[in-house]
Design a protein around this motif. Structure first.
Motif, PDB file in Angstrom:
ATOM      1  N   TRP A 148      39.883  55.029  33.292  1.00  0.00           N
ATOM      2  CA  TRP A 148      39.896  55.064  34.750  1.00  0.00           C
ATOM      3  C   TRP A 148      39.483  56.425  35.300  1.00  0.00           C
ATOM      4  N   ASN A 149      39.499  57.444  34.463  1.00  0.00           N
ATOM      5  CA  ASN A 149      39.079  58.773  34.892  1.00  0.00           C
ATOM      6  C   ASN A 149      37.609  59.055  34.590  1.00  0.00           C
ATOM      7  N   GLU A 150      36.913  58.065  34.018  1.00  0.00           N
ATOM      8  CA  GLU A 150      35.483  58.227  33.774  1.00  0.00           C
ATOM      9  C   GLU A 150      34.742  58.378  35.112  1.00  0.00           C
ATOM     10  N   PRO A 151      33.788  59.293  35.211  1.00  0.00           N
ATOM     11  CA  PRO A 151      33.133  59.565  36.494  1.00  0.00           C
ATOM     12  C   PRO A 151      32.376  58.384  37.079  1.00  0.00           C
ATOM     13  N   LYS A 152      31.913  57.442  36.251  1.00  0.00           N
ATOM     14  CA  LYS A 152      31.130  56.312  36.746  1.00  0.00           C
ATOM     15  C   LYS A 152      31.991  55.131  37.191  1.00  0.00           C
ATOM     16  N   VAL A 153      33.292  55.143  36.869  1.00  0.00           N
ATOM     17  CA  VAL A 153      34.145  54.006  37.202  1.00  0.00           C
ATOM     18  C   VAL A 153      34.259  53.794  38.708  1.00  0.00           C
ATOM     19  N   PRO A 154      34.521  54.833  39.529  1.00  0.00           N
ATOM     20  CA  PRO A 154      34.584  54.598  40.976  1.00  0.00           C
ATOM     21  C   PRO A 154      33.301  53.995  41.543  1.00  0.00           C
ATOM     22  N   LEU A 155      32.155  54.458  41.056  1.00  0.00           N
ATOM     23  CA  LEU A 155      30.884  53.917  41.537  1.00  0.00           C
ATOM     24  C   LEU A 155      30.731  52.452  41.149  1.00  0.00           C
ATOM     25  N   ALA A 156      31.157  52.102  39.931  1.00  0.00           N
ATOM     26  CA  ALA A 156      31.096  50.705  39.505  1.00  0.00           C
ATOM     27  C   ALA A 156      32.018  49.839  40.363  1.00  0.00           C
ATOM     28  N   LEU A 157      33.207  50.344  40.670  1.00  0.00           N
ATOM     29  CA  LEU A 157      34.137  49.611  41.528  1.00  0.00           C
ATOM     30  C   LEU A 157      33.549  49.432  42.931  1.00  0.00           C
ATOM     31  N   LEU A 158      32.918  50.478  43.443  1.00  0.00           N
ATOM     32  CA  LEU A 158      32.292  50.391  44.765  1.00  0.00           C
ATOM     33  C   LEU A 158      31.218  49.313  44.779  1.00  0.00           C
ATOM     34  N   PHE A 159      30.390  49.302  43.735  1.00  0.00           N
ATOM     35  CA  PHE A 159      29.312  48.310  43.629  1.00  0.00           C
ATOM     36  C   PHE A 159      29.873  46.884  43.597  1.00  0.00           C
ATOM     37  N   VAL A 160      30.881  46.655  42.768  1.00  0.00           N
ATOM     38  CA  VAL A 160      31.477  45.319  42.652  1.00  0.00           C
ATOM     39  C   VAL A 160      32.141  44.916  43.961  1.00  0.00           C
ATOM     40  N   ALA A 161      32.891  45.843  44.584  1.00  0.00           N
ATOM     41  CA  ALA A 161      33.562  45.540  45.844  1.00  0.00           C
ATOM     42  C   ALA A 161      32.559  45.202  46.931  1.00  0.00           C
ATOM     43  N   PHE A 162      31.445  45.940  46.978  1.00  0.00           N
ATOM     44  CA  PHE A 162      30.399  45.694  47.977  1.00  0.00           C
ATOM     45  C   PHE A 162      29.796  44.311  47.800  1.00  0.00           C
ATOM     46  N   LEU A 163      29.412  43.988  46.566  1.00  0.00           N
ATOM     47  CA  LEU A 163      28.745  42.721  46.298  1.00  0.00           C
ATOM     48  C   LEU A 163      29.677  41.537  46.514  1.00  0.00           C
ATOM     49  N   VAL A 164      30.898  41.608  45.982  1.00  0.00           N
ATOM     50  CA  VAL A 164      31.853  40.498  46.120  1.00  0.00           C
ATOM     51  C   VAL A 164      32.208  40.279  47.588  1.00  0.00           C
ATOM     52  N   THR A 165      32.400  41.363  48.333  1.00  0.00           N
ATOM     53  CA  THR A 165      32.730  41.235  49.751  1.00  0.00           C
ATOM     54  C   THR A 165      31.611  40.555  50.514  1.00  0.00           C
ATOM     55  N   PHE A 166      30.365  40.928  50.214  1.00  0.00           N
ATOM     56  CA  PHE A 166      29.237  40.293  50.905  1.00  0.00           C
ATOM     57  C   PHE A 166      29.185  38.799  50.622  1.00  0.00           C
ATOM     58  N   LEU A 167      29.355  38.414  49.362  1.00  0.00           N
ATOM     59  CA  LEU A 167      29.299  36.994  49.004  1.00  0.00           C
ATOM     60  C   LEU A 167      30.432  36.213  49.663  1.00  0.00           C
ATOM     61  N   ILE A 168      31.628  36.787  49.672  1.00  0.00           N
ATOM     62  CA  ILE A 168      32.768  36.118  50.310  1.00  0.00           C
ATOM     63  C   ILE A 168      32.547  36.014  51.819  1.00  0.00           C
ATOM     64  N   THR A 169      32.066  37.099  52.413  1.00  0.00           N
ATOM     65  CA  THR A 169      31.845  37.114  53.866  1.00  0.00           C
ATOM     66  C   THR A 169      30.825  36.070  54.274  1.00  0.00           C
ATOM     67  N   ARG A 170      29.718  36.003  53.547  1.00  0.00           N
ATOM     68  CA  ARG A 170      28.685  35.026  53.899  1.00  0.00           C
ATOM     69  C   ARG A 170      29.167  33.591  53.669  1.00  0.00           C
ATOM     70  N   THR A 171      29.976  33.391  52.651  1.00  0.00           N
ATOM     71  CA  THR A 171      30.539  32.053  52.424  1.00  0.00           C
ATOM     72  C   THR A 171      31.424  31.635  53.584  1.00  0.00           C
ATOM     73  N   ILE A 172      32.286  32.546  54.028  1.00  0.00           N
ATOM     74  CA  ILE A 172      33.198  32.235  55.132  1.00  0.00           C
ATOM     75  C   ILE A 172      32.433  32.005  56.433  1.00  0.00           C
ATOM     76  N   THR A 173      31.455  32.868  56.725  1.00  0.00           N
ATOM     77  CA  THR A 173      30.706  32.705  57.976  1.00  0.00           C
ATOM     78  C   THR A 173      29.896  31.410  57.986  1.00  0.00           C
ATOM     79  N   ARG A 174      29.391  31.012  56.832  1.00  0.00           N
ATOM     80  CA  ARG A 174      28.652  29.749  56.778  1.00  0.00           C
ATOM     81  C   ARG A 174      29.594  28.565  56.955  1.00  0.00           C
ATOM     82  N   LEU A 175      30.808  28.655  56.440  1.00  0.00           N
ATOM     83  CA  LEU A 175      31.800  27.598  56.656  1.00  0.00           C
ATOM     84  C   LEU A 175      32.178  27.519  58.132  1.00  0.00           C
TER      85      LEU A 175
END
Length: 237
Positions: A5-32
């Motif tokens: 968890w202290n690896e320098p690339k872990v926060p960036l990987a978490l940011l990337f996953v959070a960004f992508l998952v949030t977009f997919l969830i948001t678009r799914t909800i708005t389309r519903l």
């Protein structure tokens, strides 16, 4: 496990996953919501439609402050990365709405948000994979003298791509220099500042012809992908 968890690339990987998952969830909800299905409804308070860019801005600001306060140390840096990823995704999903200052979410103009999000996902993905144009390894590979020669050329090519209206090319070129070199020497988009200032009428026509051929070949494919992800726009909605 703590060292992971202290690896320098872990926060960036978490940011990337959070960004992508949030977009997919948001678009799914708005389309519903748009289809009138499921339990979701527009967030209307006191007659005002609270767009999801509003909580996105709040999360983005909280994440930024948390990131500064954490100074790169877990778990603060990890929490900040997730907050920034979620907040940025919510904001950029309504980028076109913010740009036009009117609700164009389901219109043709609203597709700009999907393009911006797609470009952001690509850039975050490159960073998460470790492609970074500003690392010490790159500096040691080319040396200080080489950097003084290569970096100005690289920056110039990126700026030329922007002036030629090739924004996606410029963004990718920031990480992969040969993309910028190719984009800089090819014809500009016909409506770009570069074309207006530097092209003769004959060259402008060549640029229009090439752009039309490119859009006819790849543009419809891109629009089909955008419609699949974001929902087909409704004119006048």
């Amino acid at each position: 496990m703590d060292s992971f968890w202290n690896e320098p690339k872990v926060p960036l990987a978490l940011l990337f996953v959070a960004f992508l998952v949030t977009f997919l969830i948001t678009r799914t909800i708005t389309r519903l919501i748009r289809a009138g299905k499921g339990p979701f409804r527009n967030n209307i308070q006191g007659g005002v439609h609270i767009h999801h860019a509003v909580p996105g801005l709040i999360l983005l600001l909280i994440g930024a402050v948390t990131s500064v306060a954490a100074a790169g140390h877990a778990p603060g840096s990890l929490i900040a990365a997730v907050l920034i990823g979620v907040g940025a995704s919510l904001v950029l999903d309504e980028f076109a709405l913010i740009l036009h200052l009117t609700d164009v979410y389901w219109t043709k103009e609203g597709q700009l948000s999907v393009q911006v999000v797609s470009l952001t996902v690509a850039l975050l993905g490159l960073l998460a994979l470790g492609i970074d144009p500003f690392t010490e390894d790159d500096l040691s590979a080319v040396g200080h003298l080489g950097l003084l020669v290569v970096l100005p050329v690289h920056i110039a090519c990126v700026l030329v791509c922007v002036a030629k209206g090739k924004y996606s090319t410029a963004a990718v070129a920031a990480f992969i220099p040969p993309v910028g070199w190719i984009g800089a020497v090819r014809l500009a988009r016909p409506g770009s500042r570069w074309a207006r200032r530097h092209y003769s009428d004959a060259k402008k026509q060549r640029a229009r012809d090439r752009a039309s051929a490119f859009d006819a070949r790849f543009g419809r494919w891109g629009l089909d992908v955008e419609d699949l992800v974001a929902g087909k726009p409704t004119m006048g909605e």
